[in-house]
Design a protein around this motif. Sequence first.
Motif, PDB file in Angstrom:
ATOM      1  N   ALA A  27     -11.236  12.099  -7.332  1.00  0.00           N
ATOM      2  CA  ALA A  27     -10.985  12.072  -8.135  1.00  0.00           C
ATOM      3  C   ALA A  27     -10.073  10.441  -8.369  1.00  0.00           C
ATOM      4  CB  ALA A  27     -10.378  12.949  -9.301  1.00  0.00           C
ATOM      5  N   ILE A  28      -9.189  10.443  -7.774  1.00  0.00           N
ATOM      6  CA  ILE A  28      -7.805   9.443  -7.916  1.00  0.00           C
ATOM      7  C   ILE A  28      -9.020   8.071  -7.092  1.00  0.00           C
ATOM      8  CG2 ILE A  28      -5.986   8.491  -6.310  1.00  0.00           C
ATOM      9  CD1 ILE A  28      -5.337  10.974  -6.115  1.00  0.00           C
ATOM     10  N   VAL A  29      -9.873   8.468  -5.676  1.00  0.00           N
ATOM     11  CA  VAL A  29     -10.920   7.268  -5.457  1.00  0.00           C
ATOM     12  C   VAL A  29     -11.817   6.600  -6.407  1.00  0.00           C
ATOM     13  CG1 VAL A  29     -12.025   6.311  -3.433  1.00  0.00           C
ATOM     14  CG2 VAL A  29     -10.363   8.115  -2.982  1.00  0.00           C
ATOM     15  N   ARG A  30     -12.235   7.370  -6.782  1.00  0.00           N
ATOM     16  CA  ARG A  30     -13.369   7.156  -8.311  1.00  0.00           C
ATOM     17  C   ARG A  30     -12.305   6.000  -9.491  1.00  0.00           C
ATOM     18  NH1 ARG A  30     -18.284   9.029  -8.759  1.00  0.00           N
ATOM     19  NH2 ARG A  30     -17.800   8.372 -11.227  1.00  0.00           N
ATOM     20  N   VAL A  31     -11.350   6.980  -9.724  1.00  0.00           N
ATOM     21  CA  VAL A  31     -10.339   6.010 -10.680  1.00  0.00           C
ATOM     22  C   VAL A  31      -9.812   3.984  -9.984  1.00  0.00           C
ATOM     23  CG1 VAL A  31      -8.698   6.477 -11.718  1.00  0.00           C
ATOM     24  CG2 VAL A  31      -9.590   7.803 -12.021  1.00  0.00           C
ATOM     25  N   ALA A  33     -11.677   3.214  -8.102  1.00  0.00           N
ATOM     26  CA  ALA A  33     -12.551   1.334  -7.788  1.00  0.00           C
ATOM     27  C   ALA A  33     -13.209   1.543  -8.695  1.00  0.00           C
ATOM     28  CB  ALA A  33     -14.146   2.675  -7.040  1.00  0.00           C
ATOM     29  N   ALA A  34     -13.470   2.207 -10.569  1.00  0.00           N
ATOM     30  CA  ALA A  34     -13.824   1.580 -12.076  1.00  0.00           C
ATOM     31  C   ALA A  34     -12.159   0.487 -11.825  1.00  0.00           C
ATOM     32  CB  ALA A  34     -13.340   2.964 -12.479  1.00  0.00           C
ATOM     33  N   ASP A  35     -11.391   0.434 -11.291  1.00  0.00           N
ATOM     34  CA  ASP A  35     -10.242  -0.221 -11.670  1.00  0.00           C
ATOM     35  C   ASP A  35     -10.769  -2.130 -11.179  1.00  0.00           C
ATOM     36  OD1 ASP A  35      -7.905  -1.465 -13.371  1.00  0.00           O
ATOM     37  OD2 ASP A  35      -7.132  -1.704 -11.043  1.00  0.00           O
ATOM     38  N   SER A  36     -12.105  -1.646 -10.241  1.00  0.00           N
ATOM     39  CA  SER A  36     -12.107  -2.892  -9.845  1.00  0.00           C
ATOM     40  C   SER A  36     -13.388  -3.121 -10.632  1.00  0.00           C
ATOM     41  CB  SER A  36     -12.420  -3.013  -7.957  1.00  0.00           C
ATOM     42  OG  SER A  36     -13.145  -1.847  -7.721  1.00  0.00           O
ATOM     43  N   THR A  37     -14.487  -3.036 -11.148  1.00  0.00           N
ATOM     44  CA  THR A  37     -15.227  -2.439 -11.387  1.00  0.00           C
ATOM     45  C   THR A  37     -15.417  -3.704 -12.598  1.00  0.00           C
ATOM     46  OG1 THR A  37     -16.151  -0.051 -10.247  1.00  0.00           O
ATOM     47  CG2 THR A  37     -18.055  -1.765 -12.184  1.00  0.00           C
ATOM     48  N   SER A  38     -16.533  -4.648 -12.273  1.00  0.00           N
ATOM     49  CA  SER A  38     -16.340  -5.753 -13.434  1.00  0.00           C
ATOM     50  C   SER A  38     -17.473  -5.653 -14.117  1.00  0.00           C
ATOM     51  CB  SER A  38     -16.718  -7.187 -13.074  1.00  0.00           C
ATOM     52  OG  SER A  38     -17.865  -7.732 -11.707  1.00  0.00           O
ATOM     53  N   LEU A  62     -23.924  13.847 -17.447  1.00  0.00           N
ATOM     54  CA  LEU A  62     -23.300  12.539 -17.539  1.00  0.00           C
ATOM     55  C   LEU A  62     -24.473  11.436 -17.391  1.00  0.00           C
ATOM     56  CD1 LEU A  62     -19.442  13.055 -17.223  1.00  0.00           C
ATOM     57  CD2 LEU A  62     -20.518  13.486 -19.379  1.00  0.00           C
ATOM     58  N   SER A  63     -24.527  10.395 -18.221  1.00  0.00           N
ATOM     59  CA  SER A  63     -24.974   9.199 -17.688  1.00  0.00           C
ATOM     60  C   SER A  63     -23.977   8.408 -16.677  1.00  0.00           C
ATOM     61  CB  SER A  63     -25.762   7.986 -19.157  1.00  0.00           C
ATOM     62  OG  SER A  63     -24.793   7.833 -19.826  1.00  0.00           O
ATOM     63  N   ALA A  64     -24.900   7.780 -16.519  1.00  0.00           N
ATOM     64  CA  ALA A  64     -23.794   7.100 -15.528  1.00  0.00           C
ATOM     65  C   ALA A  64     -22.274   6.171 -16.402  1.00  0.00           C
ATOM     66  CB  ALA A  64     -24.386   5.778 -14.205  1.00  0.00           C
ATOM     67  N   ARG A  65     -23.363   5.836 -17.356  1.00  0.00           N
ATOM     68  CA  ARG A  65     -22.226   5.141 -18.176  1.00  0.00           C
ATOM     69  C   ARG A  65     -21.001   6.201 -18.776  1.00  0.00           C
ATOM     70  NH1 ARG A  65     -20.139  -0.293 -19.953  1.00  0.00           N
ATOM     71  NH2 ARG A  65     -18.528   0.336 -21.255  1.00  0.00           N
ATOM     72  N   ASP A  66     -21.772   7.102 -18.855  1.00  0.00           N
ATOM     73  CA  ASP A  66     -21.152   8.274 -19.092  1.00  0.00           C
ATOM     74  C   ASP A  66     -19.761   8.250 -18.115  1.00  0.00           C
ATOM     75  OD1 ASP A  66     -21.110   7.912 -22.277  1.00  0.00           O
ATOM     76  OD2 ASP A  66     -22.589   9.558 -21.623  1.00  0.00           O
ATOM     77  N   GLN A  67     -20.316   8.622 -17.443  1.00  0.00           N
ATOM     78  CA  GLN A  67     -19.206   8.863 -16.311  1.00  0.00           C
ATOM     79  C   GLN A  67     -18.624   7.293 -15.911  1.00  0.00           C
ATOM     80  OE1 GLN A  67     -21.175  10.027 -12.686  1.00  0.00           O
ATOM     81  NE2 GLN A  67     -22.991  10.345 -13.639  1.00  0.00           N
ATOM     82  N   PHE A  68     -18.799   6.410 -16.075  1.00  0.00           N
ATOM     83  CA  PHE A  68     -18.020   5.700 -15.806  1.00  0.00           C
ATOM     84  C   PHE A  68     -17.013   5.574 -17.105  1.00  0.00           C
ATOM     85  CE2 PHE A  68     -16.719   1.134 -16.454  1.00  0.00           C
ATOM     86  CZ  PHE A  68     -16.568   0.867 -15.803  1.00  0.00           C
ATOM     87  N   ASP A  69     -17.056   5.374 -17.782  1.00  0.00           N
ATOM     88  CA  ASP A  69     -16.113   5.081 -19.286  1.00  0.00           C
ATOM     89  C   ASP A  69     -15.491   7.216 -18.834  1.00  0.00           C
ATOM     90  OD1 ASP A  69     -17.486   3.681 -19.847  1.00  0.00           O
ATOM     91  OD2 ASP A  69     -18.453   5.255 -22.144  1.00  0.00           O
ATOM     92  N   TYR A  70     -15.548   8.183 -18.414  1.00  0.00           N
ATOM     93  CA  TYR A  70     -14.226   9.484 -17.805  1.00  0.00           C
ATOM     94  C   TYR A  70     -13.455   8.428 -16.455  1.00  0.00           C
ATOM     95  CZ  TYR A  70     -15.792  13.416 -20.166  1.00  0.00           C
ATOM     96  OH  TYR A  70     -15.636  14.751 -20.963  1.00  0.00           O
ATOM     97  N   ASP A  71     -14.056   7.924 -16.000  1.00  0.00           N
ATOM     98  CA  ASP A  71     -13.029   7.146 -15.062  1.00  0.00           C
ATOM     99  C   ASP A  71     -11.930   6.011 -15.125  1.00  0.00           C
ATOM    100  OD1 ASP A  71     -14.918   8.255 -12.866  1.00  0.00           O
ATOM    101  OD2 ASP A  71     -16.008   7.070 -12.790  1.00  0.00           O
ATOM    102  N   CYS A  72     -12.726   5.321 -16.346  1.00  0.00           N
ATOM    103  CA  CYS A  72     -11.846   4.873 -17.267  1.00  0.00           C
ATOM    104  C   CYS A  72     -11.240   5.541 -17.902  1.00  0.00           C
ATOM    105  CB  CYS A  72     -12.450   3.343 -18.244  1.00  0.00           C
ATOM    106  SG  CYS A  72     -14.117   2.011 -16.627  1.00  0.00           S
TER     107      CYS A  72
END
Length: 203
Positions: A27-31, A33-38, A62-72
């Motif tokens: 979870a920490i790594v994903r979160v 990593a999301a910070d650096s995803t443009s 979850l869709s890929a977008r939903d997963q990314f939103d959770y990370d954000c």
Amino acid sequence: MSNVTAAMPRRMMADFQPAVYQGVMSAIVRVLAADSTSNATRQSWQKLIDSGPATGGFRALLSARDQFDYDCILHALLHRELSAAQWDVLVGKFSTHKANRVGAIARSIPRIVSPAPALFIYKATTVWFIPKMKGKQGKRSTDVAVLPDEFYDMNTWDVDARPDSTRTRWRRGIHKCLEELEEGAVIHVTEILEREQLIDCSA
């Protein structure tokens, strides 16, 4: 369809435990990593999500977008609830965003309490965050924070050439301070994930 039948899916979703993350460190790594995803790199990020193991639980729905939103969203929550020192130690250790990582390390250095001189604290702290990597430097990505090989030579950390035993004791104390800070940060993240029911406790 009766009203009772129509209400069943909604009731089932309300009873569902949304274990979005399989583990604390992932979870920490994903979160971070999301910070650096443009926007430019989001497509490749989503491919990484899609190519991951097909696991059950809430995240599989979850869709890929939903997963990314959770990370954000979790990124914002952790940033708000962790202390500045805890947040910086995680960013400095695990972020894939080089500028964010360097900034977090720079903010962490003044927090170190040690009898060592400033140069020693600076270098000992930096190499803890950025350990020496294997392989030739020319083959490393320019997006990864890398230190020159001589930076890891403890002889360059102390211009007064104090005994090895003294320098070793200083380095051990500095690294222990950082390890304890990291441990506290991970414990705090774990508590947040459990509170929000975002962690798979069966993993």
